[in-house]
Enzyme design. Structure first.
Site, short mmCIF file in Angstrom:
data_model
loop_
_atom_site.label_atom_id
_atom_site.label_comp_id
_atom_site.label_asym_id
_atom_site.label_seq_id
_atom_site.Cartn_x
_atom_site.Cartn_y
_atom_site.Cartn_z
CB ILE A 109 31.56 100.49 56.87
CG1 ILE A 109 32.71 99.50 57.05
CG2 ILE A 109 30.21 99.76 56.78
CD1 ILE A 109 32.65 98.77 58.39
N GLY A 110 29.89 102.30 54.47
CA GLY A 110 28.83 103.30 54.28
C GLY A 110 27.47 102.71 54.61
CB SER A 125 25.43 104.76 60.12
OG SER A 125 25.63 103.64 60.94
CD GLU A 168 31.11 95.85 60.88
OE1 GLU A 168 30.48 95.70 59.83
OE2 GLU A 168 31.02 96.85 61.60
#
Lengths: 380, 377, 377, 380
Positions: free
Chosen positions: D127-128, D130, D246
């Site tokens: 997951i990109g 932050s 999520e």
């Protein structure tokens, strides 16, 4: 934060034993039954007897009938009263904060007129801070005083005024001018004579059905200049000072101390693992709070105003007070009831359960205190 | 080198005075210089911080509680405890607490100190007969590999107990580490004789059910109190520095309220730790230590949790210093009796004595600060 | 009058469907009309809310769990439980829960209902011999003064247990009230004979260690779940309305975070209460009730505390409706076994069965929602 | 809030037994050792075997190699994996959120190219979201894509990217335009091929010394138009949707489920009062969470996006996850240690203690979630 261990001077510890003996005699003679809400129990007879024995106005000058003792001496006497469940609600506020305020900031007339009677256990005070639209936000005070001949004319309303129907005076925060940019200006403290014209009191019954809180209405109520406390417009900083006295004392974690001892007795000498651990946890909290509160008393004694430390004591202390009934009810399976004549512990639990929600509200809500602490930590 | 004040019985515990402020500042300066992030990282990997230990020893800190007559500094316990809190603040990865307390206990019984580092074992050593050790093991002995001696309670076959000073040669070690990677070794003890001076009558304070664990708990409480102060300092600094949604996170009420709670826990823990120090060498010591270890242990978890939450992912990295402190808090609260252990001790005592006895007992506990105290346990 | 759907076995529990939405709305409307602040205040002072009870009875709510064949409504348990949650939401000061469950239990055993109100006693009734009662007392019987019958478990001298329906004439009462001033009387029972139809073999679900307390706990869990929803609604409304520092307090992050916690507790409690309803009449019922009462009891204290904190002094007054709800939460969590009681039951069962058995057990518990359910306990 | 009891369809419960048998056989054959951080344990071989058995891509269309099952079926399989401590970290994110996002919003090329490999247990995602200056504040994303020929050119940095050093792709949120007044505009989701040029990965070691997190740097990294997910500039609303997947799953309260079972075994069949009560309390929490989480799965199944309910599950669930080790350490006195070869429970405690602080950070901090909940409550 300044929480150094405090060494109580010998004279304070001597006083402790005297107070303890006095209270034991009171109890033995049936003059009071240990009460769980010690400092909220209004008993003028007890207050007079305590004063006669020398335990009211301990820190006040001898010239006013006080005893010129240290804050630590008063602290010790206070602890003993609370631990014994003495009904000291009548003189509590006068002794704790009104008299010191008047002594520091009041006129000589006010001092002479009021402090000796406080020291005699005959004059009681209430706190006039909260208003309908200013609970924790004192800067929103709207009760207003305008200049009259030789004094001020007050109009407005206070609320949540403890014992307004039984006390002789309020120390009230009233608007006398503009708030200014920092919102803290234009407030003044007045001594309100509850027997004077222009005051009406309406009871507020709490969820136990008790009458302790009140609404107080001022209608052209006149306050002579002699009863202004401190500089006009300087009320905010005085109130802030007053709160340090109000927040750090043992009354902030000993409101239901007697429930703890009743719990210990109800569990008996052979606790199971859960009872031992949970009771021990409460006692550890109590020990730490006693040390913290004592440290703040020592700071007050040195004329330091430890606002942040006081807020910490109250925040940690009231959390502890609320925890006691929560722990107790899980350790001893009883159904709390105010009319449980047969079961003293069930009645104790009911009594405390119904008062507990106020612990984290009185004298500044938990959330406001935590804001004070955060600022003290340097959060910006 | 650390010097005792002219009168070590001066009223050190009553308020932050000049001497204690100077002592704290000296200790802080010394530790800040030597206990660097690099030093902590190396210690984490198993390297003993020889330079830091040398500096600490040169300043005579391990001898703080040894009387001057016995070649020590002769500080009183509140001052010595302050040194331990500062060592916790800096996460000093060396057996200062063990050596300071081990030497205090041993010197009080033997009259003379021994070379440090010294460790304290909380398990029971068995004697086969006379001064001959029985084969056995003792678990979770801190810094046993680095120590010159391990202090322990030894039990003779007839049940009699003695204070024993185990030389390094008397045991082999199996490495084991705590959550902070501090050595907590298992000792394997062979059937060797102890020297004639290594076995002494059991001092009174060690006769209770917790034995030397009482002194270990005292040390861990002080260290935790210091470590919590550090956690809080780190979290406040980070909250003022880290920006989200256009402002420092320390301006958000949610963060402020959390840190206020942590400050309350830390203050209560610190107060309890100081009461224990003031009660050193009095009858109140066992209860005061129980309260201190219980209160610090409970607070440690909350303070560590909150400070990690404030640090976000950043505090979760090897690079940030926070974990050197929080991993110690998590380890120390479980060592020498966890909070539940000490709470149970307190609870059983209080229940056995009844509700009316509680108040005088609590008052006496705090009043211990007024009592005569020496440097003898 | 309340009507059962064409097929009461329809998939009511699976999601908020039309029938359950209509039922909730009808119940809410009826209760909102009758359970006014004035009604609550009068009940607080000891006045039985006759009009409210009549309305509730006219709508057949007490007969919700009685099969149609026995003259009842024949709702399934999840639908009936929803009625109880709504009664908790409105703080209905009358024995709806007791009567609904008492009739369900009694009708399942006896085949026919009796006139309400009915109460459930959790103490044990003693038989002297045959159908003759032994003298004795039973404490904390809810609404015993108002009830026509009290359902109880009766024990014969040989230890055999029966289900007993005690007529009003069989006992005298000593008044006692819970924290919410709801009647919880002490019954004094004389040596009268019970009627021939008043003693039945003990139904299987009552054979466990908690007897009728299991059904009382079921009721209190549902009532608490509803009362927590109310608390939260009141606090949210107050937070949006009350201004401090120039804006509604609901805009302060501290208040938002507190109420979010209360919402989480309330949601978890509600979910646990619904699982118990879905498990009605299955093997999972005892564990499901234990979980529901434990979880609701724990949540009740937190939700009440937070909602009082949000209301400030205002919630502390007689005038505000909050205390009618929170005093019930405080009372109900302690009745029919407090959370610690049910937690201990769960813990002993889980530990006895071992770690590997836990997961299948938890899955089976939730899967009870799929099982066949009737209106029989 | 919508937390109705869910009735799992029979086919889902049948699937549960199949998954359970598969996992039992895996364990029996020594192919995995039950792991406490199940969904954080990266084991491609296990992922491939699970896929072969039909348990990856359960909700995805059969045309892509999926199994066209309901969200509830996937939910059930997920629960079984976590309860068994299966090492499902490799395919977890792809299966949980990346594949559904690509299926809904991706191009046909991306679907054809990627989803079949996800279903085969051979393609893994990170997951990109932050970035160094945007933790919980996603609107502060600064990685930037500018238009190039047939695609976009990316520059910037991501941080805390789980498994970036082992996955094939990231689904990354990148700035492609101005944020606008609501701060939510100008963001776009891209599929980043980790094998393509212009990407470098730098490890971040966590406090256990483990390498799971990474920094990811984009230097003129080219993404073809086929790998843009959804409308350009519409990334914010897609991410919001993704977070519901999520946040509500059993992975939000079962991260350390095996510590609970290990605690039960360590206590043994005859707990003392404290152990029974505290263990029972944890089990009651677990039961309630299973019901809540199941309800949200049922909502997702009906294409409702239950953001508030998902936030509640995560908030209550992660508090529970953090509570387990705190309760456990007080019930069983051990000294947690990562090298406690002799004491499995001490090792379990150490393992969980060092991971627990991340539970209330991953997937949105507790404080952010509570803000989402407060808005859902209608606080304004």
């Amino acid at each position: 934060m300044r929480f150094a261990t405090v060494a109580f001077p010998k004279d304070a510890e001597d006083l402790r034993l005297q107070v303890r003996r006095f209270l034991e005699a009171e109890k033995a003679d049936g003059r009071f039954v240990p009460h769980r809400s010690s400092w909220n129990t209004f008993d003028p007879d007890f207050s007079r007897r305590a004063a006669k024995a020398g335990y009211v106005g301990l820190t006040l000058p001898e010239a006013y009938g006080g005893h010129a003792r240290s804050s630590l001496a008063r602290f010790v006497a206070t602890e003993e009263m609370l631990a014994a469940g003495a009904p000291c609600g009548a003189h509590w506020i006068a002794d704790r904060q009104s008299a010191p305020q008047i002594l520091r900031h009041g006129t000589q007339v006010a001092r002479d007129h009021i402090i000796p009677r406080i020291c005699a256990g005959e004059c009681y005070f209430g706190i006039g801070m909260s208003e309908p639209d200013s609970g924790s936000d004192l800067a929103a005070v709207r009760s207003k005083a305008v200049r009259g001949a030789g004094g001020w004319v007050l109009n407005g309303q206070k609320i949540w005024t403890t014992n307004a129907h039984r006390v002789h005076y309020l120390l009230a925060l009233v608007r006398t001018g503009d708030a200014g940019a920092d919102r803290h200006g234009g407030l003044t403290q007045f001594i309100i004579d509850m027997a004077a014209p222009g005051i009406s009191v309406r009871p507020i019954h709490d969820l136990s059905g008790n009458h302790e809180f009140n609404e107080v209405f001022f209608t052209d109520h006149f306050v002579a200049d002699d009863f202004v406390v401190g500089e006009v417009g300087n009320g905010w900083s005085m109130v802030t000072q007053e709160l340090a006295f109000e927040r750090s004392g043992p009354d902030r974690f000993m409101s239901d101390y007697r429930l703890l001892t009743e719990l210990v007795d109800r569990i008996g000498p052979a606790p199971d693992a859960r009872q031992a651990v949970e009771t021990g946890r409460l006692v550890a909290h109590m020990g730490a709070l006693m040390a913290m509160s004592g440290s703040v008393a020592a700071l007050l004694d040195r004329d330091i105003v430890p606002n942040v430390e006081a807020a910490l004591v109250k925040d940690v202390g009231t959390a502890f007070e609320r925890d006691i009934p929560e722990v107790a009810r899980r350790l001893v399976a009883v159904e709390a009831s105010l009319d449980a004549q047969d079961d003293r512990f069930a009645e104790a639990l009911a009594d405390v359960a119904l008062r507990a929600p106020s612990f984290t509200l009185r004298g500044g809500t938990r959330e406001i205190l935590r804001g004070v602490i955060a600022r003290g930590l340097g959060l910006r | 080198m650390l010097h005792a004040p002219a009168s070590p019985q001066a009223d050190l515990q009553s308020e932050p005075n000049d001497f204690s402020a100077i002592l704290a500042e000296q200790t802080d300066r010394l530790l800040a210089q030597h206990v660097t992030p690099a030093c902590l990282k190396a210690a984490d990997g198993g390297v003993f911080p020889a330079a830091a230990w040398e500096a600490v020893s040169d300043a005579w800190l391990p001898l703080a509680l040894v009387p001057e007559a016995a070649g020590g500094v002769g500080l009183d316990a509140p001052a010595a405890a302050q040194i331990l809190r500062r060592s916790g603040y800096h996460a000093l990865p060396a057996p200062l607490a063990e050596t300071m307390l081990g030497l205090a206990v041993w010197t009080a019984a033997a009259g003379a100190a021994v070379e440090g580092p010294v460790s304290l074992a909380t398990g029971l050593l068995r004697l086969a007969s006379g001064t001959i050790l029985a084969e056995g093991t003792m678990a979770h002995v801190p810094w046993a590999g680095a120590a010159g001696h391990v202090l322990a309670i030894a039990e003779a076959p007839d049940g009699a107990r003695h204070l024993a000073l185990l030389p390094r040669a008397a045991y082999t070690i199996v490495p084991r580490r705590n959550l902070a990677n501090e050595p907590r070794e298992t000792l394997h003890i062979g059937t060797a004789p102890l020297g004639p001076d290594a076995l002494l009558p059991l001092p009174a304070p060690l006769a209770g059910p917790d034995g030397l664990m009482l002194f270990g708990a005292f040390a861990r409480a002080q260290q935790m109190a210091g470590a919590m102060e550090r956690c809080l300092d780190l979290a406040v600094a980070y909250a003022n520095e880290r920006k989200q949604f256009g402002k420092p996170i320390g301006r958000f009420q949610a963060v402020q309220q959390m840190l206020a709670v942590a400050a309350g826990e830390s203050a209560a823990a610190g107060a309890a730790a100081q009461v224990a120090a003031a009660a050193w060498n009095t009858d109140q010591f066992p209860l005061a230590v129980a309260i201190a270890k219980a209160r610090c242990g409970e607070a440690a978890g909350k303070v560590a949790e909150i400070c990690h939450q404030v640090h976000g992912a950043m505090g979760f990295t090897q690079e940030h210093v926070l974990h050197f402190i929080t991993r110690r808090l998590w380890a120390w609260r479980d060592e020498c009796g966890n909070d539940a252990h000490w709470q149970e001790r307190i609870g059983r005592m209080v229940c056995a004595q009844g509700g009316a006895a509680l108040w005088p007992r609590l008052v006496a506990l705090r009043a211990a600060a007024n009592g005569d105290r020496g440097t003898q346990p």
